[in-house]
Design a protein around this motif. Structure first.
Motif, short mmCIF file in Angstrom:
data_model
loop_
_atom_site.label_atom_id
_atom_site.label_comp_id
_atom_site.label_asym_id
_atom_site.label_seq_id
_atom_site.Cartn_x
_atom_site.Cartn_y
_atom_site.Cartn_z
N ALA A 108 0.82 -1.22 0.00
CA ALA A 108 0.00 0.00 0.00
C ALA A 108 0.85 1.26 0.00
N ASP A 109 1.94 1.27 0.77
CA ASP A 109 2.80 2.46 0.81
C ASP A 109 3.49 2.68 -0.53
N ALA A 110 3.86 1.60 -1.21
CA ALA A 110 4.51 1.74 -2.51
C ALA A 110 3.54 2.30 -3.55
N LYS A 111 2.27 1.84 -3.50
CA LYS A 111 1.27 2.37 -4.43
C LYS A 111 1.01 3.84 -4.16
N ALA A 112 0.95 4.23 -2.88
CA ALA A 112 0.74 5.63 -2.54
C ALA A 112 1.92 6.48 -3.01
N ALA A 113 3.12 5.93 -2.94
CA ALA A 113 4.30 6.65 -3.42
C ALA A 113 4.20 6.92 -4.91
N GLU A 114 3.66 5.97 -5.67
CA GLU A 114 3.48 6.17 -7.10
C GLU A 114 2.51 7.31 -7.38
N LEU A 115 1.50 7.44 -6.53
CA LEU A 115 0.50 8.48 -6.74
C LEU A 115 1.00 9.86 -6.33
N ILE A 116 1.80 9.94 -5.27
CA ILE A 116 2.25 11.25 -4.77
C ILE A 116 3.46 11.76 -5.53
N ALA A 117 4.27 10.87 -6.11
CA ALA A 117 5.51 11.30 -6.77
C ALA A 117 5.29 12.40 -7.81
N PRO A 118 4.32 12.26 -8.73
CA PRO A 118 4.14 13.35 -9.71
C PRO A 118 3.61 14.64 -9.10
N VAL A 119 2.95 14.57 -7.96
CA VAL A 119 2.44 15.77 -7.31
C VAL A 119 3.59 16.63 -6.79
N VAL A 120 4.68 15.99 -6.35
CA VAL A 120 5.82 16.73 -5.81
C VAL A 120 7.01 16.78 -6.77
N GLY A 121 6.87 16.20 -7.95
CA GLY A 121 7.95 16.24 -8.94
C GLY A 121 9.14 15.42 -8.51
N VAL A 129 5.24 7.69 1.86
CA VAL A 129 4.04 8.13 2.56
C VAL A 129 4.12 7.52 3.95
N MET A 130 4.32 8.37 4.96
CA MET A 130 4.66 7.85 6.28
C MET A 130 4.48 8.91 7.36
N GLN A 131 4.26 8.48 8.58
CA GLN A 131 4.30 9.33 9.76
C GLN A 131 3.44 10.60 9.63
N THR A 132 3.84 11.65 10.29
CA THR A 132 3.19 12.95 10.21
C THR A 132 4.25 14.01 9.97
N LEU A 133 3.82 15.22 9.68
CA LEU A 133 4.74 16.26 9.22
C LEU A 133 5.91 16.49 10.18
N ILE A 282 -1.96 10.69 7.30
CA ILE A 282 -0.55 10.36 7.18
C ILE A 282 0.21 11.39 6.35
N GLY A 283 1.45 11.63 6.71
CA GLY A 283 2.26 12.63 6.02
C GLY A 283 3.11 12.01 4.91
N GLY A 284 4.05 12.80 4.43
CA GLY A 284 4.92 12.35 3.35
C GLY A 284 6.31 12.91 3.50
N LEU A 285 7.24 12.26 2.85
CA LEU A 285 8.66 12.61 2.98
C LEU A 285 9.35 12.43 1.65
N PHE A 286 10.25 13.35 1.33
CA PHE A 286 11.07 13.28 0.11
C PHE A 286 12.53 13.30 0.52
N VAL A 287 13.29 12.39 -0.04
CA VAL A 287 14.75 12.40 0.12
C VAL A 287 15.35 12.23 -1.27
N HIS A 288 16.15 13.21 -1.69
CA HIS A 288 16.73 13.16 -3.02
C HIS A 288 17.59 11.91 -3.18
N THR A 289 17.61 11.38 -4.39
CA THR A 289 18.39 10.18 -4.69
C THR A 289 19.83 10.30 -4.20
N ASN A 290 20.39 11.49 -4.31
CA ASN A 290 21.78 11.69 -3.89
C ASN A 290 21.99 11.43 -2.41
N ASN A 291 20.92 11.51 -1.62
CA ASN A 291 21.04 11.39 -0.17
C ASN A 291 20.49 10.08 0.39
#
Length: 472
Positions: A108-121, A129-133, A282-291
């Protein structure tokens, strides 16, 4: 507003609503009726009872910057989840079901990641998709804020940051045995409305460049609605060797973001505002590939040296080894490796229901196109109010469209706020307030109309008249 101005604004709104290419998505949402928001009794929860009839006047809901309205399909998806739980029990974790639109709970978290990824570029691997802000901000700082009192130890943030961000920075600094007096730098605005110019941000970065470890700023400032120049600030901070985290609570689902292309180091957001996930969702988190690279296999010698250390939990483990139950942490590459416990499927299902609608609406570019028109129209209609009414408020949000999202913040004259809010509610208008004198008005392109903007201004004009009388 004069009668002529009202008639003209209504005609303009009607034409713009007819031209709206994504008007169809408004029907995907449960917009409360005026009767519902006036009621003090719990309504019938059956979906059919929640559907407003043509005779039920919907309220003017311009509060998506605080809490988005409920997508109609949320009930459908949650019932499908509950049915899975009721009929499959623990098998729901791994067993795909025919004719179910839902992923297994393991995925479920992987599917949600697919949906949110284009929203945040972002690349799908860069989001979780995890935890809170605030929890996610703490997790990011625990991984990437490594202060050296003899070198880089400062964190830069705005002086009017949302309190939770301020508290997170304060406590992280103290957690490392440092003092906020020496290690916390606040960006002061020279504007009476607390608009922070890019030049002011860059100036503070330059002044503390050699001793700053981390920069934490909002994509959109919650109080003023100002959209900061994320790519320019990020690039300048990187030039000075500073790690950058963005709080995107008011930006995600509001404006297009290109976090990967902008080289943003990390970011976090909530999902109950423009993303319509539901209260405290539930919140969301982005970590650049470089990190977030993982350079060693779990079988290698000292595999812990192959990734950036972080506060860890079993759901961040590589799926291949997650259920082996060995006490040997080895994260999956990407943002998913920062997860702790298995996420709430209830929350993820609710959020994903809304993100499906983002896709159907054509994505963030289509939504931003309408949003620009909506907020510009709202601003112009406010400008048509009678001069004696306009003397009692001013818009503190930047006037340039590229420097704001959907929200306009209106600063009222002293002593008017409480009466104005009461009168707006009595007229079926929902906005939010920030003491002592600000109301925030945010037309959301997914479900608001141009007519909503006109009806708000009419109600606001009437509310001001009452408030002025009360203030005498």
């Amino acid at each position: 507003m004069s009668t002529a101005a009202v008639q003209n604004a209504r005609k303009q709104a009607e034409a713009l609503d007819i031209e709206d290419s994504i008007a169809f998505v408004r029907d995907e949402f449960n917009i409360p009726t005026k009767a519902q928001i006036a009621s003090s009794r719990l309504a019938d929860s059956h979906p059919a009872a929640l559907q407003a009839s043509e005779d039920d006047a919907k309220c003017i809901y311009l509060c998506g910057n605080s809490l988005g309205v409920q997508p109609k399909r949320t009930v459908t998806r949650l019932n499908q989840y509950l049915t899975t739980w009721a009929t499959q029990g623990v098998q729901g974790h791994f067993k795909p079901l025919e004719e179910s639109p839902l992923p297994t709970w393991l995925d479920a978290d992987a599917k949600a990641a697919e949906l949110i990824a284009p929203v945040v570029g972002a690349n799908v691997s860069e989001v979780a998709v995890m935890q809170t802000l605030t929890a996610n901000i703490h997790l990011l700082m625990s991984a990437f804020y490594r202060p050296d009192i003899n070198g880089r130890h400062k964190i830069i943030l705005e002086n009017k940051a949302f309190p939770s961000d301020h508290f997170a920075v304060e406590t992280q600094i103290r957690h490392h045995g440092l003092s906020t007096e020496k290690s916390m730098v606040l960006i002061e605005s020279s504007s009476k409305d607390n608009i922070i110019s890019t030049e002011e941000v860059l100036s503070v970065i330059s002044a503390h460049a050699d001793t700053t470890a981390l920069l934490l700023l909002p994509g959109i400032q919650y109080y003023t609605g100002q959209l900061l120049d994320i790519p320019a600030i990020t690039a300048f901070a990187h030039k000075h060797g500073i790690f950058v985290i963005w709080d995107l609570a008011h930006a995600v689902g509001n404006v297009p973001l290109y976090l990967h292309d902008w080289g943003v180091d990390a970011a976090a957001w909530c999902s109950y505002k423009y993303l319509n996930g539901g209260p405290g969702c539930i919140g969301g988190l982005f970590v650049h590939t470089n990190n977030s690279v993982v350079t060693k296999e779990i079988t290698d010698e000292k595999p812990e040296e192959g990734y950036n250390n972080r506060l860890a939990g079993w759901w961040g483990n590589d799926k291949k080894t997650r259920f082996v139950m060995a006490n040997k942490f080895h994260p999956v590459a990407g943002a998913a490796g920062f997860q702790l416990s298995n996420p709430s499927i209830l929350d993820i299902t609710s959020l994903s229901a809304s993100l499906e609608i983002f896709q159907e609406a054509g994505g963030m570019e289509a939504l931003r196109s309408k949003s620009l028109k909506l907020t510009n129209f709202l601003e112009a209609t406010l400008g048509q109010m009678k001069e004696e009414d306009r003397a009692h408020f001013r818009i503190i949000t930047p006037s340039k469209s590229e420097e704001r999202g959907a929200q306009l913040s209106l600063m009222l004259s002293d002593g008017l706020l409480d009466t104005v809010m009461k009168e707006l509610e009595a007229r079926g208008v929902i906005v939010d307030e920030r003491k002592p004198n600000v109301i925030r008005v945010a037309p959301a392109p997914l479900y608001n109309t141009f007519k909503d903007c006109v009806l708000f201004v009419e109600a606001f004009s009437a509310a001001l008249e009452v408030a002025k009388q009360h203030a005498l």
